[in-house]
Write an enzyme that holds these catalytic residues in place. Structure first.
Site, PDB file in Angstrom:
ATOM      1  CG  ASP A   1      -2.296   0.725   1.064  1.00  0.00           C
ATOM      2  OD1 ASP A   1      -3.370   0.512   1.638  1.00  0.00           O
ATOM      3  OD2 ASP A   1      -2.202   1.781   0.360  1.00  0.00           O
TER       4      ASP A   1
ATOM      5  CD  GLU B   1      -6.838   5.810   2.391  1.00  0.00           C
ATOM      6  OE1 GLU B   1      -6.763   5.654   1.252  1.00  0.00           O
ATOM      7  OE2 GLU B   1      -6.106   5.440   3.194  1.00  0.00           O
TER       8      GLU B   1
HETATM    9  C1  GLC Z   1      -4.421   3.955  -0.198  1.00  0.00           C
HETATM   10  C2  GLC Z   1      -5.451   2.974  -0.010  1.00  0.00           C
HETATM   11  C3  GLC Z   1      -5.205   1.794  -0.909  1.00  0.00           C
HETATM   12  C4  GLC Z   1      -5.390   2.636  -2.113  1.00  0.00           C
HETATM   13  C5  GLC Z   1      -3.836   2.932  -2.406  1.00  0.00           C
HETATM   14  C6  GLC Z   1      -3.342   3.834  -3.632  1.00  0.00           C
HETATM   15  O1  GLC Z   1      -3.751   4.633   0.871  1.00  0.00           O
HETATM   16  O2  GLC Z   1      -5.114   2.383   1.533  1.00  0.00           O
HETATM   17  O3  GLC Z   1      -6.721   1.204  -0.658  1.00  0.00           O
HETATM   18  O4  GLC Z   1      -5.467   1.401  -3.345  1.00  0.00           O
HETATM   19  O5  GLC Z   1      -3.555   4.130  -1.210  1.00  0.00           O
HETATM   20  O6  GLC Z   1      -4.405   4.880  -3.553  1.00  0.00           O
END
Ligand code: GLC
Length: 673
Positions: free
Chosen positions: A348, A545
């Protein structure tokens, strides 16, 4: 510190010239009929083929092509494949894609070109791809994006209900169709990789990502994994077609099981997102790991993203939470060895930087845990992608990371690229671009919005309203706000009340279907006409988030926010919405309340007593008219709660199967009208 860069028929034969596409949707069938397999590569004589390196020969098995290409690669080229930079890092100088031998580039939430259109996006991706093809071995690029409810970042895409609404539909075939349309629109605008579906099991609705989950039950989540088939197709062979993209099962594992830490509420930290799972191994297996088995074995998902969260097996006596990005036992031991996952594991966003120790320690831990590619944005000369590459090179040279681990990671990455057909068709296939945001796709969004509505109360059979019978009075903060009904991951990472996308608001739908005079007053300050049916549409403003955690930090960086911090998240209705309900329900002949939110919201008993019909509308996306379809009887209410609906926030976490389970409305509840 902002976490992200703020800132669209029936496909017939794939002729030599390309693909003729007519987007046609039929109930129950995939959104677009399966296109005939494309010829992999132009027709060439055996002689020409025999003189090309094996990896460039599409007639050879993928395993042979991987082995041949791997054998030709330098360490720098291998480590480059394991590196993913962000769009903003390579926009000013796309040659960095080649300089850094990048395996992938992503768009973080809201990271889009100007103008933000599907064509401009595809041109941008193809520009980066051209650089990748200039490298010594010409290995094409993966381009990833969060197409989590349609390709919501790109203006003009069809925006669908978020997963919690899709879970309410209990319609796996519809979910497959939604994600097939999403795949079509994503690939036709450039990206070949969707960071979706989240197969998280949301257990505490105070979590800001509850709406990204299909629900609180692992069995329900598993039923909705037809989403993966929609994205990738039923077989890995479909991945090379222009109507499919690489899917990502995320966030591995237990992202929705974290414990709410009240001490963090109001401090600017995330009280629950990215937190710690304090569960037994049995609970973790049942609630966190279980959905990954069908995702891998039945739906053949080809990428997995570890979670920011940690797991602390309460019965292991160690009491030390382990970050999932460091969890070798689960990533390599369980996912790769036990479940025989053959795809790639993508970290991530800067997730390894949350691990203990120096950056070198963090890279070593992440790579040796089994992560294959690293999402390392914010690249400058000594940070992000270049820093990652230099650090990993040192770790290989000093033996901390083995070549075997590097070769495993790179082999997985290459295999996915061959399966996507990128070596033969690296540039965007735009044959389906004319279907982006078209009427047929919006009809799917409308159907999904209609099927996601859950009827919770319906005194005296108030609903469905009879079109033309009585004047209609509409109020509430979410009646006429397409940004609010779309929610997060729409044009910008956090979404926004001022974000406008093509589609219809709920008010638009009511005005189209009431067949009677409609009065709209957001705060119910306009007098309610005598004998009117009242509809009050309330709920949340967008978030994503941890900014959506109850008690989480407030976001104030989106354009349109004018740096005014958004309301803190509480699961309570705003005072304005509460007052609007009281005003309308006191004056109208009937009173329907629709809650547009990413999770259940608290309806106090005295307020519930004033309401005739209560509807959970979730985040319906671009076609608010789908909500009106149920209100006026064009579609029957069929939705069922994907999560338990609590009486108070204090009941959280509350889930079916709990001892003394006493929600206001139980998991799976939903009236038919
Ligand atoms: C974010 C998320 C993830 C996402 C990634 C790219 O922080 O946790 O779900 O795919 O970063 O945007």
């Amino acid at each position: 510190m902002p976490h992200h860069i703020p800132t669209s028929g029936r496909v017939v034969a794939a002729g030599a010239a390309g693909v003729l596409a007519l987007g046609v949707l039929a109930a129950g069938s995939p959104a677009v009929a399966r296109p005939a397999p494309q010829h992999h590569g132009q027709h060439q004589s055996q002689h020409q083929q025999s003189h090309k390196p094996a990896y460039k020969n599409p007639r050879l098995p993928v395993s042979v092509r991987v082995r041949d290409l791997l054998s030709r690669m330098t360490l720098a080229e291998k480590i480059g494949q394991m590196t993913q930079a962000e769009r903003a890092d390579v926009t000013a100088d796309p040659t960095l894609v080649a300089q850094w031998n990048l395996g992938s580039v992503l768009s973080g939430g809201g990271s889009v070109p100007t103008p933000n259109t599907p064509t401009a996006f595809a041109d941008m991706v193809d520009g980066f791809q051209a650089q990748a093809l200039k490298t010594r071995l010409g290995i094409p690029l993966l381009y990833g994006i969060d197409a989590v409810h349609g390709d919501g970042n790109i203006y003009g895409s069809t925006v669908f209900p978020h997963d919690i609404g899709l879970g309410a539909t209990r319609d796996p075939k519809l979910v497959e169709k939604v994600e097939h349309v999403t795949a079509i629109e994503t690939r036709a605008s450039g990206p070949n990789w969707a960071f979706a579906p989240c197969i998280c099991v949301a257990r505490d609705d105070r979590w800001g990502r509850t709406y990204e989950s299909f629900g609180e039950s692992p069995k329900l989540v598993e039923r909705m994994e037809t989403a993966i088939d929609g994205f990738q197709g039923k077989s890995v062979k479909d991945l090379s077609h222009p109507d499919h993209v690489l899917a990502t099962a995320k966030h591995f594992a237990g992202d929705g099981l974290t414990t709410y830490d009240a001490s963090k509420a109001g401090t600017g930290a995330y009280p629950i997102d990215q937190g710690v799972d304090q569960v037994s191994k049995a609970q973790f297996a049942q609630l966190a790991l279980a959905p990954y088995v069908p995702a891998i074995k039945k739906h053949h998902v080809q990428s997995v993203m570890p979670s920011f969260s940690s797991v602390d097996f309460t019965n292991d006596g160690l009491g030390n939470p382990v970050k999932m990005s460091a969890n070798k036992a689960l990533i390599t031991g369980w996912l790769k060895n036990q479940q025989r996952f053959k795809g790639l594991v993508i970290s991530d966003w800067q997730a390894i930087r949350q691990l203990p120790g120096t950056y070198s320690d963090q890279v070593a831990t992440g790579v040796n845990a089994g992560i294959d590619m690293f999402m390392e944005p914010y690249s400058g000369s000594a940070t992000g992608a270049p820093q990652f590459e230099a650090t990993l090179t040192s770790l290989v040279n000093d033996g901390t990371v083995s070549m075997a681990r590097i070769n495993d990671a790179v082999s997985r990455i290459l295999r996915v690229k061959f399966e996507l057909g990128l070596f033969e068709h690296p540039y965007t296939n735009r044959s389906l671009a004319n279907t982006i945001g078209d009427k047929a796709h919006h009809e799917v969004a409308r159907q999904a919005a209609a099927e996601s509505q859950v009827l919770l109360t319906n005194k005296s059979r108030t609903l469905p309203l009879k079109p033309g019978r009585h004047p209609v009075y509409v109020a509430g903060s979410n009646a006429d706000n397409i940004g609010n009904q779309a929610g997060g991951w729409t044009l910008t990472w956090q979404g926004g009340s001022t974000n406008v996308i093509p589609g219809t608001t709920i008010l638009d739908g009511i005005e189209a279907e009431a067949k009677a005079p409609v009065t709209y007053s957001v705060d119910a300050s306009t007098p309610v006409p005598a004998g009117a049916d009242g509809i009050v549409v309330v709920g949340e403003t967008p978030y994503a988030e941890g900014y959506g955690d109850v008690g989480g930090p407030q976001w104030a960086f989106d354009p349109g926010d004018n740096n005014v911090p958004r309301p803190a998240k509480t699961m309570m209705l705003s005072d304005a919405d509460t007052q609007a309900i009281k005003t309308v329900c006191a004056a109208a002949r009937s009173c329907t309340v629709v809650v547009i939110s990413g999770r259940p919201m608290i309806i106090p008993p005295d307020l519930l007593g004033q309401i005739d019909s209560l509807v959970a509308g979730w985040l319906p996306g671009s076609e608010g008219i789908g909500v009106a379809d149920d209100l006026f009887g064009h579609h029957r209410f069929t939705g069922k709660l994907p999560v338990s609906w609590p009486r108070t926030v204090a009941q959280e976490p509350i889930n079916v199967g709990d001892a003394n389970y006493n929600p206001l409305f139980r998991f799976g509840y939903g009236l038919r009208d």
